[in-house]
Design an enzyme around this catalytic site. Structure first.
Site, PDB file in Angstrom:
ATOM      1  N   GLY A  19       0.783  -1.232   0.000  1.00 14.98           N
ATOM      2  CA  GLY A  19       0.000   0.000   0.000  1.00 14.98           C
ATOM      3  C   GLY A  19       0.818   1.288   0.000  1.00 14.98           C
ATOM      4  O   GLY A  19       0.339   2.314   0.488  1.00 14.98           O
ATOM      5  N   SER A  20       2.014   1.257  -0.589  1.00 12.65           N
ATOM      6  CA  SER A  20       2.772   2.517  -0.635  1.00 12.65           C
ATOM      7  C   SER A  20       2.051   3.541  -1.508  1.00 12.65           C
ATOM      8  O   SER A  20       2.134   4.749  -1.260  1.00 12.65           O
ATOM      9  CB  SER A  20       4.206   2.294  -1.123  1.00 12.65           C
ATOM     10  N   ASN A  21       1.320   3.065  -2.512  1.00 12.25           N
ATOM     11  CA  ASN A  21       0.552   4.009  -3.337  1.00 12.25           C
ATOM     12  C   ASN A  21      -0.658   4.554  -2.583  1.00 12.25           C
ATOM     13  O   ASN A  21      -0.998   5.727  -2.740  1.00 12.25           O
ATOM     14  CB  ASN A  21       0.146   3.365  -4.664  1.00 12.25           C
ATOM     15  N   MET A  97      -3.964  -7.213  -7.029  1.00  7.87           N
ATOM     16  CA  MET A  97      -3.473  -8.283  -7.897  1.00  7.87           C
ATOM     17  C   MET A  97      -4.567  -9.307  -8.182  1.00  7.87           C
ATOM     18  O   MET A  97      -4.355 -10.512  -8.077  1.00  7.87           O
ATOM     19  CB  MET A  97      -2.253  -8.960  -7.253  1.00  7.87           C
ATOM     20  N   LEU A  99      -8.145  -9.879 -10.818  1.00  8.15           N
ATOM     21  CA  LEU A  99      -8.939  -9.349 -11.920  1.00  8.15           C
ATOM     22  C   LEU A  99     -10.329  -8.962 -11.424  1.00  8.15           C
ATOM     23  O   LEU A  99     -10.973  -9.720 -10.711  1.00  8.15           O
ATOM     24  CB  LEU A  99      -9.053 -10.430 -12.995  1.00  8.15           C
ATOM     25  N   HIS A 116       0.043   0.660 -13.310  1.00 12.59           N
ATOM     26  CA  HIS A 116       0.883  -0.463 -13.743  1.00 12.59           C
ATOM     27  C   HIS A 116       2.330   0.002 -13.906  1.00 12.59           C
ATOM     28  O   HIS A 116       2.574   1.059 -14.492  1.00 12.59           O
ATOM     29  CB  HIS A 116       0.356  -1.049 -15.055  1.00 12.59           C
TER      30      HIS A 116
HETATM   31  C1  GRF Z   1       2.802  -0.982  -7.827  1.00  9.36           C
HETATM   32  O1  GRF Z   1       4.054  -1.106  -8.426  1.00  9.36           O
HETATM   33  C2  GRF Z   1       1.711  -1.016  -8.870  1.00  9.36           C
HETATM   34  O2  GRF Z   1       2.113  -0.450 -10.078  1.00  9.36           O
HETATM   35  C3  GRF Z   1       1.490  -2.488  -9.044  1.00  9.36           C
HETATM   36  O3  GRF Z   1       1.601  -3.008  -7.734  1.00  9.36           O
HETATM   37  C4  GRF Z   1       2.487  -2.204  -6.972  1.00  9.36           C
HETATM   38  C5  GRF Z   1       1.815  -1.859  -5.679  1.00  9.36           C
HETATM   39  O4  GRF Z   1       2.680  -1.310  -4.743  1.00  9.36           O
HETATM   40  N1  GRF Z   1       0.225  -2.733  -9.691  1.00  9.36           N
HETATM   41  P1  GRF Z   1       2.123  -0.769  -3.344  1.00  9.36           P
HETATM   42  O5  GRF Z   1       1.328  -1.886  -2.688  1.00  9.36           O
HETATM   43  O6  GRF Z   1       1.262   0.438  -3.614  1.00  9.36           O
HETATM   44  O7  GRF Z   1       3.336  -0.420  -2.546  1.00  9.36           O
END
Ligand code: GRF
Length: 208
Positions: A19-21, A97, A99, A116
């Site tokens: 969940g870094s994003n 991860m 669908l 992505h």
């Molecule tokens: C990211 O690299 C995203 O592009 C891919 O999965 C990763 C998720 O990273 N789909 P995080 O869990 O947000 O750290």
């Protein structure tokens, strides 16, 4: 006095991992760079650290275990129920991860985003960074697109390039790609919040 302020865009985040994003989106909201709210975070991995991050940020965090559901549609229906319950406007996959089926996609037409770690359509799938390194490309990057029922497909909103350096290994390249993701996703979400993203004839239009 009547309330003339409109409700902020409500985001529902789907994730499977660290969940870094999600964190980057939370931080962008806190810093005033993103005019939206995260109303719920849902994971198909009940032990995902991303759910902890959500709780720390005071956001509803829901883990749904696929084993508890008869099939993919039943799982997605449960996810959809949560999205609706939390009045989500746009669905944001951030390292999700799994669908998504039409159960969710049809409920949110052109309102499901995916992130992505490559310049799509190159290097689809779960190992985009590894595959880019193995292919020996000099340039890879990050894509944000509108999701459909095929993994890593759908109208592209934004892409940002990341060079592959001579001595890169998976970790060093992944680190630079993630840093770009953490900038690009909140930027795209701000475009969404401003109502500037639309899709026509399968292509994304960004209002100037
Ligand atoms: C990211 O690299 C995203 O592009 C891919 O999965 C990763 C998720 O990273 N789909 P995080 O869990 O947000 O750290």
């Amino acid at each position: 006095m009547s309330d003339i302020s409109s409700k902020k865009l409500q985001l529902g985040i789907l994730l499977s991992g660290g969940g870094s994003n999600l964190q980057a989106i939370v931080d962008a909201i806190d810093a005033g760079h993103l005019d939206a709210e995260i109303s719920v975070v849902i994971s198909n991995k009940p032990d995902a650290y991303g759910l902890e991050r959500a709780k720390i940020a005071g956001i509803s965090a829901i883990g749904l275990n696929p084993k508890d559901f008869a099939d993919r549609n039943a799982f997605d229906q449960a996810a959809l129920n949560e999205l609706r319950k939390h009045q989500v406007d746009w669905v944001v996959m951030a390292g999700y991860m799994r669908l998504l089926t039409s159960t969710v996609l049809d409920a949110y037409p052109n309102k499901v985003l995916n992130l992505h770690p490559s310049l799509l359509p190159s290097f689809v799938g779960a190992h985009a960074i590894r595959d880019a390194l193995a292919a020996g490309v000099r340039m890879t990057g990050v894509t944000v697109h509108i999701a459909n029922e095929i993994f890593d497909e759908g109208p592209i909103i934004a892409q940002r390039a990341v060079p592959v350096l001579q001595d890169d290994n998976h970790d060093s390249l992944a680190q630079r790609i993630h840093a770009v993701e953490h900038e690009l996703y909140p930027e795209v979400l701000q475009l969404v919040a401003e109502g500037r993203i639309s899709v026509s004839s399968g292509r994304v239009r960004i209002e100037e």
